[in-house]
Design a protein around this motif. Structure first.
Motif, PDB file in Angstrom:
ATOM      1  N   PRO A 224      -3.347   5.145   7.987  1.00 50.93           N
ATOM      2  CA  PRO A 224      -1.913   5.173   7.696  1.00 50.93           C
ATOM      3  C   PRO A 224      -1.332   3.767   7.516  1.00 50.93           C
ATOM      4  CG  PRO A 224      -2.423   6.608   9.546  1.00 50.93           C
ATOM      5  CD  PRO A 224      -3.673   5.821   9.251  1.00 50.93           C
ATOM      6  N   LYS A 225      -2.071   2.723   7.935  1.00 48.79           N
ATOM      7  CA  LYS A 225      -1.575   1.356   7.730  1.00 48.79           C
ATOM      8  C   LYS A 225      -1.525   1.014   6.237  1.00 48.79           C
ATOM      9  CE  LYS A 225      -3.338  -0.427  12.044  1.00 48.79           C
ATOM     10  NZ  LYS A 225      -4.616  -0.904  12.552  1.00 48.79           N
TER      11      LYS A 225
ATOM     12  N   ALA B 253      -1.771   4.428   0.668  1.00 50.32           N
ATOM     13  CA  ALA B 253      -2.520   4.861  -0.521  1.00 50.32           C
ATOM     14  C   ALA B 253      -3.989   5.141  -0.221  1.00 50.32           C
ATOM     15  CB  ALA B 253      -2.417   3.804  -1.623  1.00 50.32           C
ATOM     16  N   SER B 254      -4.503   4.630   0.905  1.00 54.19           N
ATOM     17  CA  SER B 254      -5.927   4.847   1.215  1.00 54.19           C
ATOM     18  C   SER B 254      -6.237   6.331   1.377  1.00 54.19           C
ATOM     19  CB  SER B 254      -6.338   4.069   2.472  1.00 54.19           C
ATOM     20  OG  SER B 254      -5.659   4.592   3.607  1.00 54.19           O
ATOM     21  N   VAL B 255      -5.214   7.141   1.702  1.00 56.71           N
ATOM     22  CA  VAL B 255      -5.443   8.577   1.884  1.00 56.71           C
ATOM     23  C   VAL B 255      -5.918   9.231   0.586  1.00 56.71           C
ATOM     24  CG1 VAL B 255      -3.083   9.371   1.311  1.00 56.71           C
ATOM     25  CG2 VAL B 255      -4.435  10.642   2.987  1.00 56.71           C
ATOM     26  N   LEU B 256      -5.621   8.587  -0.536  1.00 55.42           N
ATOM     27  CA  LEU B 256      -6.015   9.175  -1.824  1.00 55.42           C
ATOM     28  C   LEU B 256      -7.534   9.285  -1.951  1.00 55.42           C
ATOM     29  CD1 LEU B 256      -3.478   7.348  -4.192  1.00 55.42           C
ATOM     30  CD2 LEU B 256      -3.279   9.641  -3.202  1.00 55.42           C
ATOM     31  N   GLN B 257      -8.248   8.490  -1.156  1.00 59.91           N
ATOM     32  CA  GLN B 257      -9.720   8.591  -1.170  1.00 59.91           C
ATOM     33  C   GLN B 257     -10.170  10.002  -0.782  1.00 59.91           C
ATOM     34  OE1 GLN B 257     -11.879   5.428   0.915  1.00 59.91           O
ATOM     35  NE2 GLN B 257     -10.073   4.133   0.821  1.00 59.91           N
ATOM     36  N   LEU B 258      -9.297  10.743  -0.075  1.00 61.75           N
ATOM     37  CA  LEU B 258      -9.666  12.075   0.408  1.00 61.75           C
ATOM     38  C   LEU B 258      -9.265  13.189  -0.566  1.00 61.75           C
ATOM     39  CD1 LEU B 258      -8.507  11.677   4.131  1.00 61.75           C
ATOM     40  CD2 LEU B 258     -10.770  11.227   3.164  1.00 61.75           C
ATOM     41  N   HIS B 259      -8.576  12.825  -1.638  1.00 60.23           N
ATOM     42  CA  HIS B 259      -8.155  13.846  -2.612  1.00 60.23           C
ATOM     43  C   HIS B 259      -9.295  14.082  -3.595  1.00 60.23           C
ATOM     44  CE1 HIS B 259      -5.864  15.777  -5.861  1.00 60.23           C
ATOM     45  NE2 HIS B 259      -4.922  16.004  -4.970  1.00 60.23           N
ATOM     46  N   ASN B 260      -9.442  15.338  -4.066  1.00 59.04           N
ATOM     47  CA  ASN B 260     -10.623  15.591  -4.909  1.00 59.04           C
ATOM     48  C   ASN B 260     -10.419  15.367  -6.406  1.00 59.04           C
ATOM     49  OD1 ASN B 260      -9.181  17.768  -5.670  1.00 59.04           O
ATOM     50  ND2 ASN B 260     -10.523  19.320  -4.764  1.00 59.04           N
ATOM     51  N   ASP B 261      -9.215  14.983  -6.818  1.00 57.98           N
ATOM     52  CA  ASP B 261      -9.025  14.715  -8.254  1.00 57.98           C
ATOM     53  C   ASP B 261      -8.050  13.551  -8.468  1.00 57.98           C
ATOM     54  OD1 ASP B 261      -8.752  14.715 -10.992  1.00 57.98           O
ATOM     55  OD2 ASP B 261      -8.483  16.872 -11.177  1.00 57.98           O
TER      56      ASP B 261
ATOM     57  N   GLY C 211       0.808  -1.225   0.000  1.00 57.46           N
ATOM     58  CA  GLY C 211       0.000   0.000   0.000  1.00 57.46           C
ATOM     59  C   GLY C 211       0.836   1.267   0.000  1.00 57.46           C
ATOM     60  N   HIS C 212       2.160   1.132  -0.123  1.00 59.23           N
ATOM     61  CA  HIS C 212       2.954   2.368  -0.097  1.00 59.23           C
ATOM     62  C   HIS C 212       2.792   3.167  -1.379  1.00 59.23           C
ATOM     63  CE1 HIS C 212       6.700   0.090  -1.768  1.00 59.23           C
ATOM     64  NE2 HIS C 212       6.242   0.834  -2.723  1.00 59.23           N
ATOM     65  N   ILE C 213       2.961   4.480  -1.231  1.00 60.65           N
ATOM     66  CA  ILE C 213       3.035   5.382  -2.393  1.00 60.65           C
ATOM     67  C   ILE C 213       4.294   6.211  -2.188  1.00 60.65           C
ATOM     68  CG2 ILE C 213       0.662   5.487  -3.248  1.00 60.65           C
ATOM     69  CD1 ILE C 213       0.090   7.803  -1.389  1.00 60.65           C
ATOM     70  N   GLY C 214       5.036   6.450  -3.262  1.00 56.98           N
ATOM     71  CA  GLY C 214       6.399   6.934  -3.068  1.00 56.98           C
ATOM     72  C   GLY C 214       7.061   5.875  -2.199  1.00 56.98           C
TER      73      GLY C 214
ATOM     74  N   GLU D 286       3.355   5.562   8.209  1.00 59.38           N
ATOM     75  CA  GLU D 286       3.855   6.939   8.067  1.00 59.38           C
ATOM     76  C   GLU D 286       2.726   7.927   8.355  1.00 59.38           C
ATOM     77  OE1 GLU D 286       6.688   8.457   7.189  1.00 59.38           O
ATOM     78  OE2 GLU D 286       7.935   6.785   6.528  1.00 59.38           O
ATOM     79  N   ALA D 287       3.087   9.019   9.043  1.00 62.79           N
ATOM     80  CA  ALA D 287       2.081  10.056   9.312  1.00 62.79           C
ATOM     81  C   ALA D 287       1.679  10.714   7.992  1.00 62.79           C
ATOM     82  CB  ALA D 287       2.674  11.083  10.260  1.00 62.79           C
ATOM     83  N   PHE D 288       0.397  11.060   7.880  1.00 64.97           N
ATOM     84  CA  PHE D 288      -0.101  11.666   6.646  1.00 64.97           C
ATOM     85  C   PHE D 288       0.427  13.086   6.435  1.00 64.97           C
ATOM     86  CE2 PHE D 288      -4.288   8.999   6.442  1.00 64.97           C
ATOM     87  CZ  PHE D 288      -3.601   7.967   5.823  1.00 64.97           C
TER      88      PHE D 288
END
Ligand code: F6R
Length: 242
Positions: free
Chosen positions: A216-217, A220-228, A137-140, A146-148
């Motif tokens: 954070p586990k 990439a799941s944080v991308l769900q919060l990006h608007n594009d 699930g890592h990005i970069g 890792e903290a968001f």
């Protein structure tokens, strides 16, 4: 999140390359955030082909890569600078002075990361960030946990990432254990994100990252919060996604 399900790797690569070329055509002076790894190779090959046909012009484009191994020089064939030169920059008319990759040779991590953050700011931020997805699930090189809120920082690679990257080295011992990476905060500040995935082995992590909770586990799941965000994958990687 927009989802584009492609028939196979070739068509996934063409679809993602189309989005990148639209960005360059609409804004020739754009800033592209670029990734290394196996997944984007087909995209870069496609962009080179369109450039050679005269359909794309990179002369005003700036690129900012996600990450680099700490300790490797740009001449090292395993460095991400070398990867970008040989798989894209050497074949298009981008001005190499405007292609940025973290300085792997800078031993002072704080300095390397501060300077990279300054470059991102000086360039006006990233217009379109291309991402691959790690098996965990890592990005970069933002590994699970890792903290968001981090910008560019130095990371210790997890065993699973070292193992996954060992395929590019003679043996696992040669894989650097640290890297400089744009943080989740830097990635989330990109105006547009395109994440590409292919192959059956990514299907489970795609499901966890995009159908599961934001945690954070699974970075990439944080991308769900990006608007594009556009997820472009072949049908094997997207088998759980409607
Ligand atoms: C590469 C990067 C990594 C890769 C990820 C997927 O610059 O930052 O996060 O995108 O490890 O790699 P592949 O595409 O080889 O499966």
């Amino acid at each position: 999140m927009r989802i584009i399900k492609a028939e196979d790797y070739y068509s996934m690569s063409r679809m993602a390359a189309n989005i990148i070329s639209a960005q360059i055509i609409m804004k020739p002076k754009c800033v592209l955030g670029l990734a290394t790894g196996a997944t984007p190779l087909g995209i870069y090959a496609q962009l080179i082909e369109w450039y050679k046909k005269g359909d794309l012009d990179f002369s005003e484009v700036t690129s900012i890569n996600l990450d680099e191994y700490k300790g490797l020089s740009g001449d090292n064939t395993q460095s991400y600078r070398y990867f970008m030169n040989s798989n894209l920059f050497d074949h298009i008319n981008i001005n190499k002075d405007r292609t940025y990759v973290p300085n792997g040779l800078e031993q002072d991590s704080e300095k390397a990361c501060r300077e990279y953050n300054e470059i991102i700011i000086r360039c006006g931020g990233v217009d379109l960030q291309l991402l691959g997805l790690g098996n965990n699930g890592h990005i970069g090189f933002n590994e699970p946990g890792e903290a968001f809120e981090k910008e560019t920082h130095c990371v210790k690679l997890t065993d699973s990432t070292v193992k996954a990257n060992a395929r590019f080295f003679e043996n696992e011992d040669q894989v650097p254990k640290e890297a400089y990476t744009m943080g989740i905060k830097s990635i989330m500040q990109a105006r547009k994100i395109v994440i590409v995935v292919n192959g059956e082995e990514k299907a489970d992590i795609v499901k966890e990252a995009f159908l599961g909770p934001v945690t954070p586990k699974i970075p990439a799941s944080v991308l769900q919060l990006h608007n594009d965000v556009t997820l472009v994958g072949d049908k094997k990687a997207l088998k759980y996604i409607e």
